[in-house]
Design a protein around this motif. Structure first.
Motif, PDB file in Angstrom:
ATOM      1  N   ASP A 138       0.802  -1.226   0.000  1.00 23.53           N
ATOM      2  CA  ASP A 138       0.000   0.000   0.000  1.00 23.53           C
ATOM      3  C   ASP A 138       0.836   1.277   0.000  1.00 23.53           C
ATOM      4  OD1 ASP A 138       0.993   0.174   2.594  1.00 23.53           O
ATOM      5  OD2 ASP A 138      -0.955  -0.120   3.560  1.00 23.53           O
ATOM      6  N   GLY A 139       2.178   1.134  -0.111  1.00 23.32           N
ATOM      7  CA  GLY A 139       3.059   2.295  -0.196  1.00 23.32           C
ATOM      8  C   GLY A 139       3.647   2.747   1.124  1.00 23.32           C
ATOM      9  N   ARG A 140       3.069   2.298   2.247  1.00 20.90           N
ATOM     10  CA  ARG A 140       3.644   2.648   3.551  1.00 20.90           C
ATOM     11  C   ARG A 140       4.965   1.910   3.720  1.00 20.90           C
ATOM     12  NH1 ARG A 140       0.193   0.686   7.870  1.00 20.90           N
ATOM     13  NH2 ARG A 140      -0.456  -0.849   6.355  1.00 20.90           N
ATOM     14  N   SER A 141       5.817   2.435   4.596  1.00 26.09           N
ATOM     15  CA  SER A 141       7.089   1.744   4.848  1.00 26.09           C
ATOM     16  C   SER A 141       7.239   1.482   6.336  1.00 26.09           C
ATOM     17  CB  SER A 141       8.264   2.571   4.321  1.00 26.09           C
ATOM     18  OG  SER A 141       8.339   3.805   4.980  1.00 26.09           O
ATOM     19  N   PHE A 142       8.073   0.504   6.666  1.00 26.68           N
ATOM     20  CA  PHE A 142       8.355   0.167   8.055  1.00 26.68           C
ATOM     21  C   PHE A 142       9.774  -0.364   8.144  1.00 26.68           C
ATOM     22  CE2 PHE A 142       6.523  -3.542   6.107  1.00 26.68           C
ATOM     23  CZ  PHE A 142       7.208  -4.625   6.636  1.00 26.68           C
ATOM     24  N   VAL A 143      10.340  -0.313   9.328  1.00 25.14           N
ATOM     25  CA  VAL A 143      11.723  -0.733   9.541  1.00 25.14           C
ATOM     26  C   VAL A 143      11.776  -2.253   9.707  1.00 25.14           C
ATOM     27  CG1 VAL A 143      13.750  -0.516  11.034  1.00 25.14           C
ATOM     28  CG2 VAL A 143      12.300   1.476  10.601  1.00 25.14           C
ATOM     29  N   VAL A 144      12.731  -2.864   9.006  1.00 21.69           N
ATOM     30  CA  VAL A 144      12.877  -4.317   9.008  1.00 21.69           C
ATOM     31  C   VAL A 144      14.306  -4.685   9.365  1.00 21.69           C
ATOM     32  CG1 VAL A 144      12.800  -6.377   7.543  1.00 21.69           C
ATOM     33  CG2 VAL A 144      11.101  -4.581   7.247  1.00 21.69           C
ATOM     34  N   GLU A 145      14.432  -5.652  10.250  1.00 19.79           N
ATOM     35  CA  GLU A 145      15.733  -6.273  10.501  1.00 19.79           C
ATOM     36  C   GLU A 145      15.770  -7.486   9.594  1.00 19.79           C
ATOM     37  OE1 GLU A 145      16.654  -7.062  14.643  1.00 19.79           O
ATOM     38  OE2 GLU A 145      15.193  -5.528  15.208  1.00 19.79           O
ATOM     39  N   TRP A 146      16.799  -7.579   8.783  1.00 20.61           N
ATOM     40  CA  TRP A 146      16.863  -8.702   7.868  1.00 20.61           C
ATOM     41  C   TRP A 146      18.290  -9.170   7.687  1.00 20.61           C
ATOM     42  CZ3 TRP A 146      18.559  -7.964   2.579  1.00 20.61           C
ATOM     43  CH2 TRP A 146      18.786  -6.636   2.224  1.00 20.61           C
ATOM     44  N   SER A 147      18.397 -10.375   7.211  1.00 22.10           N
ATOM     45  CA  SER A 147      19.692 -10.992   7.012  1.00 22.10           C
ATOM     46  C   SER A 147      19.691 -11.657   5.645  1.00 22.10           C
ATOM     47  CB  SER A 147      19.920 -12.047   8.101  1.00 22.10           C
ATOM     48  OG  SER A 147      21.177 -12.649   7.959  1.00 22.10           O
ATOM     49  N   PHE A 148      20.833 -11.594   4.985  1.00 22.28           N
ATOM     50  CA  PHE A 148      20.930 -12.295   3.708  1.00 22.28           C
ATOM     51  C   PHE A 148      22.225 -13.092   3.660  1.00 22.28           C
ATOM     52  CE2 PHE A 148      23.547  -8.704   2.526  1.00 22.28           C
ATOM     53  CZ  PHE A 148      24.457  -9.228   1.627  1.00 22.28           C
ATOM     54  N   ARG A 159      24.778 -16.638  -8.715  1.00 24.00           N
ATOM     55  CA  ARG A 159      24.641 -16.450  -7.279  1.00 24.00           C
ATOM     56  C   ARG A 159      23.154 -16.364  -6.932  1.00 24.00           C
ATOM     57  NH1 ARG A 159      27.641 -11.351  -4.705  1.00 24.00           N
ATOM     58  NH2 ARG A 159      29.389 -12.706  -5.024  1.00 24.00           N
ATOM     59  N   GLU A 160      22.794 -16.872  -5.755  1.00 25.01           N
ATOM     60  CA  GLU A 160      21.445 -16.678  -5.239  1.00 25.01           C
ATOM     61  C   GLU A 160      21.558 -16.112  -3.834  1.00 25.01           C
ATOM     62  OE1 GLU A 160      19.356 -20.422  -5.062  1.00 25.01           O
ATOM     63  OE2 GLU A 160      20.430 -21.054  -3.282  1.00 25.01           O
ATOM     64  N   TYR A 161      20.497 -15.468  -3.391  1.00 24.61           N
ATOM     65  CA  TYR A 161      20.481 -14.839  -2.077  1.00 24.61           C
ATOM     66  C   TYR A 161      19.335 -15.407  -1.257  1.00 24.61           C
ATOM     67  CZ  TYR A 161      23.355 -11.400  -4.494  1.00 24.61           C
ATOM     68  OH  TYR A 161      24.330 -10.789  -5.215  1.00 24.61           O
ATOM     69  N   VAL A 162      19.635 -15.809  -0.046  1.00 21.99           N
ATOM     70  CA  VAL A 162      18.626 -16.264   0.889  1.00 21.99           C
ATOM     71  C   VAL A 162      18.387 -15.123   1.866  1.00 21.99           C
ATOM     72  CG1 VAL A 162      18.034 -17.973   2.637  1.00 21.99           C
ATOM     73  CG2 VAL A 162      19.386 -18.651   0.643  1.00 21.99           C
ATOM     74  N   ILE A 163      17.118 -14.767   2.076  1.00 22.97           N
ATOM     75  CA  ILE A 163      16.796 -13.628   2.933  1.00 22.97           C
ATOM     76  C   ILE A 163      15.785 -14.041   3.992  1.00 22.97           C
ATOM     77  CG2 ILE A 163      15.674 -11.368   2.972  1.00 22.97           C
ATOM     78  CD1 ILE A 163      16.858 -10.862   0.247  1.00 22.97           C
ATOM     79  N   LEU A 164      16.091 -13.640   5.244  1.00 23.38           N
ATOM     80  CA  LEU A 164      15.175 -13.787   6.375  1.00 23.38           C
ATOM     81  C   LEU A 164      14.879 -12.380   6.886  1.00 23.38           C
ATOM     82  CD1 LEU A 164      16.951 -16.612   8.394  1.00 23.38           C
ATOM     83  CD2 LEU A 164      15.081 -16.863   6.781  1.00 23.38           C
TER      84      LEU A 164
END
Length: 169
Positions: A138-148, A159-164
């Motif tokens: 919907d265009g809103r944004s929020f802060v995310v902790e992520w790891s790749f 190459r491939e990337y795994v993201i959590l």
């Protein structure tokens, strides 16, 4: 019966004709004998399952990191595999992320940093942790902790990337 002489010869040589003709052994143990034969396998499987549950529990206690979304990106940073949780995480309808370019989900002010992290050569087995803003459907944004984790696929030469990912508190 066609082939009777051949079957008689095979039976004389010790072949199980019932198995050859019908896929069932001539002498199947029944009752307690059959149970006894399979019980050791069942006990062994139960022991393996018990060990796996214990190991899983120990890993969960040792590594209590939880995540809300999981995805695999191809070398072009396009969603290749993902769980429905990633779509829910970002407010997309089922199938809404199919073919989407991952950097498009990052807030414009954070995209350059994210692109630099993803482009850097970190395929040596070290996951990278980041905090950035993601843009929802919907265009809103929020802060995310992520790891790749960048994984070089030598057999495919890419190459491939795994993201959590999880929402930041």
């Amino acid at each position: 019966m066609p082939g009777k002489k051949m079957l008689d010869k095979l039976e004389k040589d010790g072949a199980d004709i019932g198995w050859i003709l019908h896929g069932k052994p001539k002498h199947q143990p029944g009752g307690m004998g059959a149970s006894l034969m399979t019980s050791s396998y069942k006990v062994e499987m139960e022991q393996i399952m018990r060990r796996m549950r214990l190991l899983s529990q120990q890993m969960n206690e040792a590594l209590p990191v939880s995540f809300q979304a999981y995805a695999v990106l191809n070398s072009s940073l396009v969603f290749e595999e993902f769980t429905r949780s990633f779509e829910k995480f970002l407010g997309y309808e089922p199938g809404g992320l199919t073919g989407m370019h991952f950097p498009d989900l990052i807030h414009p002010d954070d995209r350059q940093t994210v692109r630099e992290y993803l482009a850097s050569d970190h395929a040596g087995g070290t996951p990278r942790d980041l905090v950035s803003r993601f843009v929802m459907a919907d265009g809103r944004s929020f802060v995310v902790e992520w790891s790749f984790y960048a994984n070089n696929l030598l057999e495919r030469g890419c190459r491939e990337y795994v993201i959590l990912a999880t929402r930041s508190n």
